[in-house]
Design a protein around this motif. Structure first.
Motif, PDB file in Angstrom:
ATOM      1  N   ASP A 245      -0.855  12.575   0.156  1.00 29.66           N
ATOM      2  CA  ASP A 245      -0.155  13.855  -0.005  1.00 29.66           C
ATOM      3  C   ASP A 245       0.760  14.138   1.178  1.00 29.66           C
ATOM      4  OD1 ASP A 245      -1.364  14.262  -2.435  1.00 29.66           O
ATOM      5  OD2 ASP A 245      -2.888  15.650  -1.673  1.00 29.66           O
ATOM      6  N   GLU A 246       0.289  13.823   2.399  1.00 30.42           N
ATOM      7  CA  GLU A 246       1.124  14.027   3.593  1.00 30.42           C
ATOM      8  C   GLU A 246       2.365  13.146   3.534  1.00 30.42           C
ATOM      9  OE1 GLU A 246      -1.946  15.150   7.196  1.00 30.42           O
ATOM     10  OE2 GLU A 246      -1.961  13.089   6.432  1.00 30.42           O
TER      11      GLU A 246
ATOM     12  N   ALA B 168      12.268  18.408   8.928  1.00 26.82           N
ATOM     13  CA  ALA B 168      11.435  17.535   9.752  1.00 26.82           C
ATOM     14  C   ALA B 168       9.994  17.575   9.269  1.00 26.82           C
ATOM     15  CB  ALA B 168      11.503  17.962  11.213  1.00 26.82           C
ATOM     16  N   SER B 169       9.308  16.460   9.470  1.00 25.71           N
ATOM     17  CA  SER B 169       7.891  16.378   9.132  1.00 25.71           C
ATOM     18  C   SER B 169       7.209  15.536  10.190  1.00 25.71           C
ATOM     19  CB  SER B 169       7.697  15.760   7.740  1.00 25.71           C
ATOM     20  OG  SER B 169       6.324  15.749   7.392  1.00 25.71           O
ATOM     21  N   LEU B 170       6.283  16.133  10.928  1.00 22.96           N
ATOM     22  CA  LEU B 170       5.634  15.455  12.043  1.00 22.96           C
ATOM     23  C   LEU B 170       4.125  15.493  11.886  1.00 22.96           C
ATOM     24  CD1 LEU B 170       7.670  17.100  14.939  1.00 22.96           C
ATOM     25  CD2 LEU B 170       8.126  14.881  13.897  1.00 22.96           C
ATOM     26  N   SER B 171       3.469  14.385  12.259  1.00 22.78           N
ATOM     27  CA  SER B 171       2.013  14.393  12.273  1.00 22.78           C
ATOM     28  C   SER B 171       1.561  15.385  13.345  1.00 22.78           C
ATOM     29  CB  SER B 171       1.466  13.005  12.577  1.00 22.78           C
ATOM     30  OG  SER B 171       1.732  12.652  13.918  1.00 22.78           O
ATOM     31  N   PRO B 172       0.373  15.982  13.213  1.00 25.60           N
ATOM     32  CA  PRO B 172      -0.084  16.987  14.191  1.00 25.60           C
ATOM     33  C   PRO B 172      -0.063  16.498  15.633  1.00 25.60           C
ATOM     34  CG  PRO B 172      -1.477  17.032  12.243  1.00 25.60           C
ATOM     35  CD  PRO B 172      -0.561  15.849  12.087  1.00 25.60           C
ATOM     36  N   SER B 173      -0.496  15.257  15.874  1.00 20.73           N
ATOM     37  CA  SER B 173      -0.537  14.757  17.255  1.00 20.73           C
ATOM     38  C   SER B 173       0.862  14.611  17.833  1.00 20.73           C
ATOM     39  CB  SER B 173      -1.274  13.419  17.319  1.00 20.73           C
ATOM     40  OG  SER B 173      -0.576  12.421  16.604  1.00 20.73           O
TER      41      SER B 173
ATOM     42  N   GLY C 106       0.808  -1.206   0.000  1.00 26.38           N
ATOM     43  CA  GLY C 106       0.000   0.000   0.000  1.00 26.38           C
ATOM     44  C   GLY C 106       0.846   1.262   0.000  1.00 26.38           C
ATOM     45  N   ILE C 107       1.903   1.254   0.817  1.00 24.84           N
ATOM     46  CA  ILE C 107       2.800   2.412   0.887  1.00 24.84           C
ATOM     47  C   ILE C 107       3.490   2.631  -0.451  1.00 24.84           C
ATOM     48  CG2 ILE C 107       4.891   3.336   1.948  1.00 24.84           C
ATOM     49  CD1 ILE C 107       4.083   1.784   4.496  1.00 24.84           C
ATOM     50  N   VAL C 108       4.017   1.530  -1.009  1.00 25.60           N
ATOM     51  CA  VAL C 108       4.712   1.634  -2.303  1.00 25.60           C
ATOM     52  C   VAL C 108       3.767   2.161  -3.375  1.00 25.60           C
ATOM     53  CG1 VAL C 108       5.816   0.311  -4.151  1.00 25.60           C
ATOM     54  CG2 VAL C 108       6.410  -0.144  -1.763  1.00 25.60           C
ATOM     55  N   GLY C 109       2.538   1.671  -3.360  1.00 27.41           N
ATOM     56  CA  GLY C 109       1.566   2.143  -4.344  1.00 27.41           C
ATOM     57  C   GLY C 109       1.260   3.624  -4.198  1.00 27.41           C
ATOM     58  N   MET C 110       1.179   4.093  -2.949  1.00 26.93           N
ATOM     59  CA  MET C 110       0.869   5.507  -2.702  1.00 26.93           C
ATOM     60  C   MET C 110       1.994   6.425  -3.181  1.00 26.93           C
ATOM     61  SD  MET C 110      -0.826   5.274   1.111  1.00 26.93           S
ATOM     62  CE  MET C 110      -1.023   7.030   1.331  1.00 26.93           C
ATOM     63  N   VAL C 111       3.221   6.089  -2.802  1.00 29.22           N
ATOM     64  CA  VAL C 111       4.325   7.001  -3.113  1.00 29.22           C
ATOM     65  C   VAL C 111       4.818   6.871  -4.551  1.00 29.22           C
ATOM     66  CG1 VAL C 111       5.081   7.101  -0.712  1.00 29.22           C
ATOM     67  CG2 VAL C 111       6.071   5.389  -2.245  1.00 29.22           C
TER      68      VAL C 111
END
Length: 218
Positions: free
Chosen positions: A111-112, A125-130, A18-23
């Motif tokens: 997109d994220e 850096a890239s962090l999820s909001p939580s 799934g990850i490979v397909g998304m990116v």
């Protein structure tokens, strides 16, 4: 523009697919390898020299945090973005301290995820909001307030060599209640046993003079 070379590490084949397909739908990202655990991720990173590694945390064998530390120890320049379902302090902080550049949860959108990969490749850096919120709270909150006053007392007695029963008698608590407080301490400090809790308590300054743990009688 040269595509970002990406290695995906996750122990679930369906999740990796799934990850490979998304990116892969982004022309600026090239997936150069897939790993099923941390040790394989380190080996592939050494061989393939990807720009970015998307790393799951909880995998059988070598976990994600251990793999991140090993990448740093070996001097492998790949940036690591953690991609996991866990956002507790006990998961986030060790990963960031180990050297992760980003930390996303698996409910992130395509997109994220793509933005995080490109950001990491650029050294940002890239962090999820939580996760970002947790880190901000940790900066704003003194370390000593991580544990409650009672948890600090229990940890102080454990550091002094008291058993759960002895700590309970000293604090007028049941042995079961002391055990509950200790389990909470373990979770907050990201450790799994008494010795590690004491060591981490001293490392963080929780068992210094300011914590004023209750001492058992000599």
């Amino acid at each position: 523009m040269t595509a970002v070379r990406l290695l995906v590490a996750d122990d679930h084949p369906v999740v990796r697919d799934g990850i490979v397909g998304m990116v892969s739908s982004d022309p600026g990202i090239e997936v150069v390898g897939e790993a099923s655990d941390g040790a394989e991720a380190v080996g592939l990173a050494r061989a393939l020299q990807p720009d970015v590694v998307l790393m799951d945390l909880r995998m059988p064998g070598t976990d994600g945090v251990t793999a991140i530390r090993e990448l740093v120890r070996l001097g492998i320049p790949s940036r690591v973005v953690v991609l996991t379902t866990y956002d507790a302090d006990a998961d986030v902080l060790p990963a960031i301290e180990a050297g992760a550049t980003g930390y996303l949860l698996k409910d992130a959108s395509r997109d994220e995820l793509v933005r995080a990969v490109h950001a990491a490749a650029a050294g940002h850096a890239s962090l999820s909001p939580s996760v970002a919120s947790r880190l901000v709270d940790r900066v704003r909150t003194p370390e000593a307030s991580l544990l409650s006053p009672r948890e600090l007392q229990v940890l102080g007695l454990v550091a002094d060599g008291a058993t759960n029963r002895e700590a309970g008698a000293r604090l007028h608590l049941s042995e079961a209640t002391v055990k509950t407080h200790l389990l909470s301490v373990y979770g907050k400090l990201g450790v799994g046993d008494r010795a590690a809790a004491v060591a981490e308590g001293f490392r963080r300054g929780l068992l210094g003079a300011s914590s004023s743990p209750v001492r058992r009688p000599r």
